[in-house]
Design an enzyme around this catalytic site. Structure first.
Site, mmCIF file in Angstrom:
data_model
loop_
_atom_site.group_PDB
_atom_site.id
_atom_site.type_symbol
_atom_site.label_atom_id
_atom_site.label_comp_id
_atom_site.label_asym_id
_atom_site.label_seq_id
_atom_site.Cartn_x
_atom_site.Cartn_y
_atom_site.Cartn_z
ATOM 1 N NE ARG A 292 -3.761 -0.281 1.921
ATOM 2 C CZ ARG A 292 -4.619 -0.584 2.948
ATOM 3 N NH1 ARG A 292 -4.959 -0.573 3.833
ATOM 4 N NH2 ARG A 292 -5.210 -2.069 2.351
ATOM 5 C CD GLU B 88 -4.894 -5.674 -3.715
ATOM 6 O OE1 GLU B 88 -6.002 -5.727 -4.930
ATOM 7 O OE2 GLU B 88 -4.861 -4.725 -3.293
#
Ligand code: 0O2
Length: 267
Positions: A78, A140
């Site tokens: 993130r 991701e």
């Protein structure tokens, strides 16, 4: 699957997360070292827990033999930015890297999710080296602003608390909070140039002061104590006056003095 096998399968993902955090933090350092504003504010990462992988596999009807091909966010990074504009800069940085290959991208900023969720998602292929050789993994990368992250964190906790049965009045509140986040990000973008200027000035000043202090410290080894104390007093006076041009001039002069001493010590 046995617990040991789960561990073995997930270990390379932990390596990928650690490596990527280090690489994105290095980008922040590179910007700061040249006194420039970094589009990346913060980086975090995690490997999905076994319970969460099982839950997602069941929800999506994925057999556990194929979970590491089908579940794209076992390794998750993130990246938090200050401004929406920074997000797209980070996307470009990632697109141009040779150590990550883009599999897919989803722009939930342009097209927010029904929940109000906003973020930029990229799935990349990333290689790690293990004793068994090279392993290509999917990672991701979620890129969002501080404000988007605040909203997503709260909403995620509420989703967890209500387990799919979020009361309507909470959903409505979250929806209007999501609108407020859009407005906040838009307002912050308007003052972005001024904020960036202030941050750049601060970083440049901090770098100049660090250079001066290193020079003074080294001069203690080669110059007379009296001379260094005089230089030091001059520095404190200029620093207290707070004029950045004077500080830069002083730093350049100090560089010349240091170079002179270095040259003398070589002869
Ligand atoms: P966790 O606990 O964060 O790992 P989908 O089938 O649409 O649900 P998909 O196709 O796997 O999900 O990918 P998508 O939609 O890009 O979302 C993947 C991740 O984005 C989620 O992982 C969340 O981290 C985040 N996300 C997506 N939608 C929302 C949302 O509405 N609210 C919040 N707070 N986060 C969201 P996981 O595995 O769902 O959860």
């Amino acid at each position: 699957m046995e617990i040991q096998l789960w561990r073995e399968t997930l270990e390379p993902y932990a390596l990928a997360v650690d490596e990527l955090i280090l690489k994105f933090e290095y980008i922040i350092d590179e910007y700061r070292h040249v006194g420039a504003y970094s589009p990346i504010e913060q980086v975090t990462g995690r490997v999905k827990t076994i319970a969460s992988i099982i839950e997602k596999s069941q929800k999506k009807g994925i057999s556990l033999e194929h979970f590491n091909e089908k579940i794209e966010d076992i390794a998750g990074i993130r990246i938090i930015c200050q401004f929406v504009e920074d997000i797209y800069k980070v996307v470009d940085i990632i697109r141009n890297r040779s150590d990550m290959r883009i599999k897919s991208e989803k722009d939930y900023i342009d097209q927010a999710k029904k929940s109000g969720y906003r973020s930029y998602h990229m799935i990349v292929y990333y290689d790690v080296e293990t004793l068994k050789g090279k392993k290509e993994l999917q990672v991701e990368i979620q890129i969002r602003t501080l404000a988007m992250n605040f909203w997503a964190t709260i909403e995620h906790s509420l989703q967890y608390k209500y387990n799919q049965n979020m009361p309507e009045h909470i959903r409505e509140r979250l929806s209007s909070a999501a609108e407020a986040v859009i407005i906040l990000d838009r307002e912050m973008s308007v003052v972005r140039d001024e904020i960036m200027d202030a941050q750049n000035t601060f970083t440049i000043k901090a770098n100049i002061v660090a250079d001066i202090l290193t020079n003074i410290q080294n001069l203690y080894k080669v110059a007379s104590k009296q001379e260094v104390i005089k230089i030091q007093d001059n520095f404190f006076r200029i620093y207290q006056d707070g004029d950045q041009d004077d500080l830069e001039k002083f730093s350049r002069e100090l560089d010349l003095i240091s170079q002179r001493y270095r040259a003398q010590s070589l002869h």
